[in-house]
Each structure stands twice: as C-alpha cells, then as structure tokens.
Motif scaffolding. Structure first.
Motif, PDB file in Angstrom:
ATOM      1  N   THR B  28      38.263  38.883  31.377  1.00  8.25           N
ATOM      2  CA  THR B  28      38.678  39.446  32.671  1.00  8.25           C
ATOM      3  C   THR B  28      37.974  40.786  32.909  1.00  8.25           C
ATOM      4  O   THR B  28      37.621  41.119  34.028  1.00  8.25           O
ATOM      5  N   GLU B  29      37.753  41.534  31.834  1.00  4.94           N
ATOM      6  CA  GLU B  29      37.033  42.805  31.952  1.00  4.94           C
ATOM      7  C   GLU B  29      35.573  42.560  32.353  1.00  4.94           C
ATOM      8  O   GLU B  29      35.008  43.297  33.152  1.00  4.94           O
ATOM      9  N   ILE B  30      34.982  41.510  31.750  1.00  2.00           N
ATOM     10  CA  ILE B  30      33.592  41.179  32.078  1.00  2.00           C
ATOM     11  C   ILE B  30      33.477  40.845  33.565  1.00  2.00           C
ATOM     12  O   ILE B  30      32.556  41.289  34.245  1.00  2.00           O
ATOM     13  N   PHE B  31      34.460  40.107  34.098  1.00  7.77           N
ATOM     14  CA  PHE B  31      34.395  39.746  35.513  1.00  7.77           C
ATOM     15  C   PHE B  31      34.663  40.954  36.408  1.00  7.77           C
ATOM     16  O   PHE B  31      34.095  41.073  37.494  1.00  7.77           O
ATOM     17  N   LEU B  32      35.530  41.860  35.940  1.00  5.68           N
ATOM     18  CA  LEU B  32      35.803  43.081  36.701  1.00  5.68           C
ATOM     19  C   LEU B  32      34.510  43.879  36.903  1.00  5.68           C
ATOM     20  O   LEU B  32      34.142  44.227  38.025  1.00  5.68           O
ATOM     21  N   PHE B  33      33.812  44.117  35.797  1.00  9.48           N
ATOM     22  CA  PHE B  33      32.554  44.863  35.894  1.00  9.48           C
ATOM     23  C   PHE B  33      31.453  43.992  36.500  1.00  9.48           C
ATOM     24  O   PHE B  33      30.582  44.489  37.199  1.00  9.48           O
ATOM     25  N   GLY B  34      31.503  42.688  36.220  1.00 13.57           N
ATOM     26  CA  GLY B  34      30.515  41.758  36.761  1.00 13.57           C
ATOM     27  C   GLY B  34      30.470  41.819  38.279  1.00 13.57           C
ATOM     28  O   GLY B  34      29.396  41.851  38.883  1.00 13.57           O
ATOM     29  N   GLY B  35      31.624  41.886  38.909  1.00 15.16           N
ATOM     30  CA  GLY B  35      31.696  41.995  40.368  1.00 15.16           C
ATOM     31  C   GLY B  35      30.998  43.252  40.856  1.00 15.16           C
ATOM     32  O   GLY B  35      30.255  43.235  41.841  1.00 15.16           O
ATOM     33  N   LEU B 142      28.228  54.051  43.847  1.00 14.08           N
ATOM     34  CA  LEU B 142      28.331  53.085  42.755  1.00 14.08           C
ATOM     35  C   LEU B 142      28.287  53.794  41.410  1.00 14.08           C
ATOM     36  O   LEU B 142      29.017  53.436  40.480  1.00 14.08           O
ATOM     37  N   TYR B 143      27.441  54.816  41.314  1.00 12.96           N
ATOM     38  CA  TYR B 143      27.321  55.572  40.068  1.00 12.96           C
ATOM     39  C   TYR B 143      28.661  56.184  39.672  1.00 12.96           C
ATOM     40  O   TYR B 143      29.118  56.021  38.535  1.00 12.96           O
ATOM     41  N   PHE B 144      29.301  56.855  40.612  1.00 14.26           N
ATOM     42  CA  PHE B 144      30.569  57.505  40.276  1.00 14.26           C
ATOM     43  C   PHE B 144      31.680  56.490  39.991  1.00 14.26           C
ATOM     44  O   PHE B 144      32.464  56.668  39.061  1.00 14.26           O
ATOM     45  N   VAL B 145      31.737  55.417  40.773  1.00 14.37           N
ATOM     46  CA  VAL B 145      32.792  54.416  40.564  1.00 14.37           C
ATOM     47  C   VAL B 145      32.592  53.664  39.246  1.00 14.37           C
ATOM     48  O   VAL B 145      33.520  53.515  38.454  1.00 14.37           O
ATOM     49  N   MET B 146      31.349  53.213  39.010  1.00  5.59           N
ATOM     50  CA  MET B 146      31.117  52.367  37.823  1.00  5.59           C
ATOM     51  C   MET B 146      31.162  53.161  36.520  1.00  5.59           C
ATOM     52  O   MET B 146      31.804  52.741  35.563  1.00  5.59           O
ATOM     53  N   THR B 147      30.473  54.328  36.480  1.00  6.54           N
ATOM     54  CA  THR B 147      30.549  55.109  35.237  1.00  6.54           C
ATOM     55  C   THR B 147      31.945  55.716  35.097  1.00  6.54           C
ATOM     56  O   THR B 147      32.419  55.933  33.988  1.00  6.54           O
ATOM     57  N   GLY B 148      32.612  55.979  36.232  1.00  8.78           N
ATOM     58  CA  GLY B 148      33.982  56.499  36.184  1.00  8.78           C
ATOM     59  C   GLY B 148      34.945  55.481  35.583  1.00  8.78           C
ATOM     60  O   GLY B 148      35.734  55.806  34.691  1.00  8.78           O
ATOM     61  N   LEU B 149      34.856  54.231  36.077  1.00 10.78           N
ATOM     62  CA  LEU B 149      35.729  53.179  35.534  1.00 10.78           C
ATOM     63  C   LEU B 149      35.406  52.929  34.061  1.00 10.78           C
ATOM     64  O   LEU B 149      36.311  52.716  33.241  1.00 10.78           O
ATOM     65  N   ASP B 192      31.143  49.256  24.954  1.00  6.95           N
ATOM     66  CA  ASP B 192      29.762  49.583  24.592  1.00  6.95           C
ATOM     67  C   ASP B 192      28.782  48.666  25.321  1.00  6.95           C
ATOM     68  O   ASP B 192      27.787  49.118  25.883  1.00  6.95           O
ATOM     69  N   VAL B 193      29.080  47.359  25.331  1.00 12.10           N
ATOM     70  CA  VAL B 193      28.199  46.393  25.997  1.00 12.10           C
ATOM     71  C   VAL B 193      28.055  46.732  27.486  1.00 12.10           C
ATOM     72  O   VAL B 193      26.958  46.680  28.038  1.00 12.10           O
ATOM     73  N   ILE B 194      29.157  47.115  28.126  1.00  6.79           N
ATOM     74  CA  ILE B 194      29.097  47.455  29.551  1.00  6.79           C
ATOM     75  C   ILE B 194      28.181  48.667  29.762  1.00  6.79           C
ATOM     76  O   ILE B 194      27.355  48.680  30.671  1.00  6.79           O
TER      77      ILE B 194
END
Lengths: 102, 206
Positions: B28-35, B142-149, B192-194
């Motif tokens: 579910t985490e992979i799909f969260l970041f995958g989106g 995207l940078y702030f949201v993705m690295t923030g999450l 780490d993978v993300i």
C-alpha cells in the motif's frame, strides 16, 4: 509446539546472509550512487533520465533482494511483489500511451 | 485440555503470516508513493525544461550525503537483524542504535536543506515561487510534498526503531523471536527504496 515454531524460524534463518554479503551489497549501493551522480554531470541528452532510472532500479533491486531478503523468501512473497511492480509498470505505460497524444 | 490448547494458541506466533501482513502493508505504501511518482512523470514530460532548471537549484551535495546516510542505515539495520538471529544481543543493539542515529542525521540534513530553501523564499505558495513559471512551481510543489511525506516516514521509522531498541534490550526481541525487528527492518528498507528513486528524480534532473 513452541519448539516446533522456533524450528520454523530457525529453518528460515538458515538462509540468512553473512555480515560480509551485506557489506558487499552496501558497497555496490554506494558505487551505484557515485555513478548516478557522475552521469548526471555528463550531457547525455534524452537517455539521461533512462540511465538514472536504470541505476535507481538496480539499487532498489539490491535492497529488496538482499536487505529485505526477498531472494530467500517463499515463492508467494516473490510472486506478490512481482505483481505489485507489474501493476505499477502497467499504470505508467498506459498513462503514457494516452497522455502524450491528447 | 482446552486450557492447554488456549495457552498454546496464545503462545503460537505465525511467523510467515506476520511477515506477509507487513509486506501487504508495504504494497500500500508503494502504491501511495507510486501515484505521486506518476504525477511527477506526467509533469516532467510536460514541463521538462522547467524541471531541469529547478533541479539545478537543489543542493546536490546534501542530497548525495543523505542518500549515503540512508543506504548505510539500511546496512546497519540488516546487520542488526542478522546479529540477533545469531544470538548476539549486544551487537544487534549497537547496529540498531547506529541505524537510529543515521536516520536522525538524515532528518537534520533535511531540516538544514529546507531551512535554506525557505529562507530563500522557496516554499509552497510563497510569493517568490508563484512568480516563477508553471513548471517550476509544480517541480517545487512535488519536491516539498514527496520529500516531506518521505521525511515523515523516516520520522515514523526512527520512532518504531527506538521502540524496537527497548524491546531488544528487554529480550522481547531475541534469537528465537525476532519478528518485530524483522518487520520494522522491512519498513525501514522500503523507506530507503523510495528515497533511491526520489534522489535522481529531484536532485539529478539537471
């Protein structure tokens, strides 16, 4: 019964990697990181993102296979993980079948 | 008899089942970041030039350092699990402690990095950012949201691993029962993978 369960864990841990293998994998990850930073400075044009993603995938593969020891896990784990990756790939590929032609 | 069965059932731990559950959560985490990666892909396709430009303004040294920190913390995490499997409690504790320290260092770097960017007037919806082109606004968004999450996940990992450290010390996690530590490790490795994908997409898009 309790002993038997412990045996089950023991049996799985027989596939455990050695300290050396983990350090070897880590060295590979660091080398890949150096390579990808190096390549980013080189002007390759369009394939640059492809190279970066390829290296990232190789690194992720190493982490999943060894650190998360999916390589030594039961088949069902490997099949499930492959399906998840497949679904992701399908979503990305289908998006780009559609999006650029709008 | 039934009492004995109950005791057995209570004691029984489904090792494989616990791990399977953890993996399903990780999916579910992979799909969260995958989106989010999908959104990134589409906007990068649309605004490639702006993405190249913005990427140059990120701190590559900091990004590379953080990559090395997280990769090394994954190593010590794996070593900690291996040590407990071999019955070496002390070594396991040391490796787990190093893992937590490396995670904290990652967050410290992120703090320094974000503070510098914010003091330069770059943060979501900042007046300075809104004056930039649409692609650049999207890149930084995207940078702030993705690295923030992702940072939140690291923070959660640090807390979880700290609890595990107490468990190892109290022998709740031991040679014959290390499921907690192993599942926490799986979570840490996924984070780490993300990052392995976030790093080239944001810092190396230049």
């Amino acid at each position: 019964m309790k002993e038997e369960l412990d045996m089950e864990q023991k049996e799985i841990s027989n596939h455990t990697l050695s300290y050396g293998t983990y350090i070897f994998v880590w060295a590979g990850l660091i080398i890949f990181t150096g390579l990808t930073v190096l390549f980013s400075g080189v002007s390759l044009g369009a394939p640059k993102i492809a190279v970066a993603l390829l290296i990232a995938s190789a690194k992720a593969g190493l982490v999943v296979a060894f650190f998360m020891h999916l390589k030594y896990e039961k088949r069902v784990f490997q099949i499930m993980f492959s399906l998840v990756v497949l679904i992701l790939v399908i979503v990305f590929v289908f998006t780009f079948f559609d999006y650029p032609y709008r | 008899m039934s009492n004995a069965v109950n005791i057995l059932l209570a004691k029984e731990k489904d090792y494989i089942g616990a791990k399977l559950g953890m993996w399903i959560f990780l999916f579910t985490e992979i799909f969260l970041f995958g989106g989010m990666f999908l959104i990134y892909a589409v906007y990068r396709f649309e605004y490639s030039f702006d993405f190249y430009n913005s990427s140059e303004h990120l701190n590559l040294i900091m990004g590379t350092l953080n990559t090395a920190l997280l990769l090394t913390s994954s190593l010590t995490m794996a070593l900690s699990i291996l040590a407990i499997r071999k019955g070496n409690k002390k070594l396991s504790t040391i490796f787990l402690f190093i893992t937590i320290i490396l995670g904290i260092l990652f967050m410290v770097n992120k703090y320094i990095e974000w503070t510098a960017e914010i003091s330069n007037g770059i943060y979501p919806n900042s007046p300075e950012l809104l004056q930039k082109s649409k692609g650049e606004i999207l890149f930084y968004g995207l940078y702030f949201v993705m690295t923030g999450l992702h940072g939140l996940h690291v923070l959660a990992g640090i807390i979880i691993l700290s609890v595990m450290l107490v468990f190892v010390r109290k022998d709740k996690i031991r040679e014959s029962d290390f499921t907690w530590l192993e599942n926490s490790g799986l979570y840490w490795h996924l984070v780490d993978v993300i990052w392995i994908f976030l790093f080239p997409l944001f810092y190396l898009a230049r």
